[in-house]
Design an enzyme around this catalytic site. Sequence first.
Site, PDB file in Angstrom:
ATOM      1  N   SER A  88       0.776  -1.240   0.033  1.00  0.00           N
ATOM      2  CA  SER A  88      -0.001  -0.044  -0.051  1.00  0.00           C
ATOM      3  C   SER A  88       0.805   1.306  -0.152  1.00  0.00           C
ATOM      4  O   SER A  88       0.442   2.365  -0.305  1.00  0.00           O
ATOM      5  CB  SER A  88      -1.070   0.236   1.004  1.00  0.00           C
ATOM      6  OG  SER A  88      -0.313   0.140   2.357  1.00  0.00           O
TER       7      SER A  88
ATOM      8  N   LYS B 177       0.972   4.478   6.967  1.00  0.00           N
ATOM      9  CA  LYS B 177       0.421   5.291   5.760  1.00  0.00           C
ATOM     10  C   LYS B 177       1.146   6.900   5.915  1.00  0.00           C
ATOM     11  O   LYS B 177       1.966   7.149   6.808  1.00  0.00           O
ATOM     12  CB  LYS B 177      -1.073   5.594   5.805  1.00  0.00           C
ATOM     13  CG  LYS B 177      -2.036   4.307   5.955  1.00  0.00           C
ATOM     14  CD  LYS B 177      -1.998   3.502   4.530  1.00  0.00           C
ATOM     15  CE  LYS B 177      -2.734   2.487   4.843  1.00  0.00           C
ATOM     16  NZ  LYS B 177      -2.671   1.450   3.708  1.00  0.00           N
TER      17      LYS B 177
ATOM     18  N   SER C 124      -4.608   0.906  -1.655  1.00  0.00           N
ATOM     19  CA  SER C 124      -4.451   1.321  -0.374  1.00  0.00           C
ATOM     20  C   SER C 124      -5.802   1.322   0.390  1.00  0.00           C
ATOM     21  O   SER C 124      -6.626   2.045   0.043  1.00  0.00           O
ATOM     22  CB  SER C 124      -3.837   2.454  -0.225  1.00  0.00           C
ATOM     23  OG  SER C 124      -3.791   3.032   1.184  1.00  0.00           O
TER      24      SER C 124
END
Length: 255
Positions: free
Chosen positions: A70, A125, A213
């Site tokens: 991701s 992230k 993602s």
Amino acid sequence: MDFDFSFFLVMATIVTGIIWGSYALLRRFQPAGAKEPVIVEYARSFFPIILIVLLLRSFLVEPFRIPSGSMMPTLLIGDFILVNKYAYGIRLPVLNTKIVDMGEPERGDIVVFRFPKDPTIDYIKRVIGVPGDRIAYFNKQLYVNGEAVKQTDIAEYQGVGQGNIMTGARLLSENLSGIQHDILIREGQPSVQGEFAVPEGHYFVMGDNRDNSNDSRYWGTVPESHLVGKAFFIWMSFDWENGGVAFDRLGTILN
């Protein structure tokens, strides 16, 4: 309270410390030349090691393994990273209660956090929106507070090793509040679009692999209390496909 590795590390520190400390206090009542019990020998040997690991892991740095794509092309499956545990404040292990405020995430930071839907799982992230921001995502274009984030088309992505899964995607360079980083998009692949408001005490996060993602577009923002730390360094990387170490990725500084 999460019964994760931190919990067992804390318990191991407490148990070994109590065994070693208790024997040290009672030793004066033991006959001269009495042999130290095996369990005390183990406690005495392991207590300082476990304590040092606990302190380092809880307050300085913690290693993490990247399990998914991701965050490609920035991070690949098989990367092992270090996370700064004090960048956003010092927290007590297990309880995750902040005791010292050191700073807040900024747009562009790569953060590790406990997944809001299941806090036993750690996610990684990039911070796209901070408290008070309005984020929009339409037609593969990111907007922050009404302004389009500058993107520069580089080329068709040619993945190597673990990156092969995204070969053929578009590789772009994105400038997010002065943080230059690469992203991947798949032309024609649908993804969630819309506008999102970032509430106080929360952060909007997205993966650099925009069309692959599971991020804030799908499940919402990350509460400040769920932050674990800031990723800053790749210390090891395994290329599982070719069965070796990806030496070219070792020592990479993340931005």
